[in-house]
Design an enzyme around this catalytic site. Structure first.
Site, PDB file in Angstrom:
ATOM      1  N   THR A  13      21.419  81.272  93.105  1.00 40.12           N
ATOM      2  CA  THR A  13      20.309  80.499  92.570  1.00 40.12           C
ATOM      3  C   THR A  13      19.045  81.341  92.709  1.00 40.12           C
ATOM      4  OG1 THR A  13      19.187  78.339  92.645  1.00 40.12           O
ATOM      5  CG2 THR A  13      19.783  79.353  94.754  1.00 40.12           C
ATOM      6  N   ILE A  29      21.332  77.605  85.561  1.00 37.16           N
ATOM      7  CA  ILE A  29      20.318  78.639  85.539  1.00 37.16           C
ATOM      8  C   ILE A  29      19.310  78.310  86.636  1.00 37.16           C
ATOM      9  CG2 ILE A  29      18.546  79.816  84.191  1.00 37.16           C
ATOM     10  CD1 ILE A  29      21.086  77.750  82.335  1.00 37.16           C
ATOM     11  N   CYS A  30      18.969  79.297  87.453  1.00 34.90           N
ATOM     12  CA  CYS A  30      17.929  79.130  88.469  1.00 34.90           C
ATOM     13  C   CYS A  30      18.273  77.959  89.395  1.00 34.90           C
ATOM     14  CB  CYS A  30      16.590  78.952  87.756  1.00 34.90           C
ATOM     15  SG  CYS A  30      15.122  79.192  88.777  1.00 34.90           S
ATOM     16  N   THR A  31      17.327  77.061  89.652  1.00 27.41           N
ATOM     17  CA  THR A  31      17.564  75.956  90.582  1.00 27.41           C
ATOM     18  C   THR A  31      18.390  74.832  89.977  1.00 27.41           C
ATOM     19  OG1 THR A  31      15.390  75.077  89.990  1.00 27.41           O
ATOM     20  CG2 THR A  31      15.543  76.390  92.017  1.00 27.41           C
ATOM     21  N   GLY A  32      18.912  75.025  88.782  1.00 32.68           N
ATOM     22  CA  GLY A  32      19.911  74.097  88.273  1.00 32.68           C
ATOM     23  C   GLY A  32      21.110  74.036  89.203  1.00 32.68           C
TER      24      GLY A  32
END
Length: 313
Positions: free
Chosen positions: A124, A104-107
């Site tokens: 991202t 999720i996101c910057t994961g």
């Protein structure tokens, strides 16, 4: 899915983004018969989000049980962890044991650093896209996507996009009806189109010729002399030529020896209509197991990545 619950691991680290974790867990937690969740922390102690809310892990990473779906959130803590070799080594080793890996996101930056996205398409948080790309030269990032599924890897855009991706995962594993029932139960309006990204800003595409044109590339995963690829390419070209908004179609051999085809439409809407055409889906299913894959990005972005033999562009 099997009759037993799917084992899910959600990674926690200091300064994670709260909704990246709690949004997907709200969805999966509505289906305890289908998903068993483990919260994996660096240690067995409360782990604080960027917002200051702490969550207690249920397992330390050194003793984390095997999981079938690994989920990695984003947050400001990712900026530190990408340089933590021991943690990244653990993530790479642990993630390669999972059947499905999602961020999720910057994961996605953590998955990229752990080499869990090499050779995949991904997305991202658009605000962090340039930073993540610097660490991921072997990953094709989609500049306009709510989430991206590429085989056993799922990645989502910023924060709340993780909920849309998780519902798509539920639909993939349990069926769309189940996903919509969960969305209704939590009173969430599910954006079920991975290509509909209302938060991708125009400046993300600055300098691209024809900002509305969309380029889709198909690549053979078998030997360059594999004849069946040409049959599939011919079918896809015929389907494309009959689609409103079609610009051109070309089949070629890339410098890495793979057979490829390019198709260009005049808009995302035309390209999406072609992709969901029942005949196109039939061709895709016929070929996907052996040698067919697809990805799409804006024209200018991809032409900087794909090298075509004999091309003057």
């Amino acid at each position: 899915m099997n009759q037993r619950p799917l084992q899910v691991g959600m990674v926690l680290f200091e300064d994670f983004e709260l909704l990246d974790v709690t949004g997907p867990l709200e969805i999966l937690g509505k289906l305890p018969e289908a998903f068993a969740i483990t919260l994996i922390g660096q240690e067995l102690k409360p782990t604080s989000s960027v917002q200051g809310v702490s969550i207690m892990p249920t397992a330390a990473m050194s003793e984390a049980p095997s999981v079938e779906l690994l989920m990695v959130p984003g947050g400001m803590g990712t900026r530190r962890l990408v340089n933590d070799k021991a943690w990244i080594d653990w993530l790479g080793s642990y993630g390669r044991q999972a059947s499905l890996v999602a961020s999720i996101c910057t994961g996605a930056a953590l998955l990229a650093r752990a080499q869990l996205l090499d050779g995949y398409r991904a997305t991202t948080n658009k605000r962090a896209m340039e930073w993540v790309q610097e660490m991921a030269p072997n990953i094709s990032f989609e500049p306009r996507a709510r989430w991206v599924r590429d085989r056993d890897r799922w990645t989502s855009s910023g924060v709340a996009a993780g909920m849309d991706m998780t519902l798509a995962l539920v639909a993939h594993l349990l069926g769309e009806t189940q996903a919509r029932e969960v969305a209704s139960a939590i009173e969430y309006e599910w954006n079920d189109d991975p290509d509909h990204d209302p938060f991708a800003k125009d400046e993300d595409h600055e300098g691209l010729p024809g900002s509305q044109e969309v380029l889709t590339v198909f690549r053979s995963r078998l030997k360059p002399d594999h004849q069946d690829y040409e049959l599939v390419a011919d079918d896809l070209e015929q389907l494309a030529r009959n689609q409103p908004g079609f610009r051109f179609f070309k089949t070629y051999q890339a410098q890495d020896g793979e057979r490829c085809s390019i198709v260009v439409f005049d808009s995302e809407e035309s390209q999406r209509a072609w992709r969901v055409n029942p005949r196109h889906l039939e061709v895709q299913r016929r070929a996907a197991r052996d040698f067919y894959s697809e990805f799409s990005v804006q024209v200018g972005s991809l032409l900087r990545e794909v090298k075509v033999e004999g091309s003057q562009s």
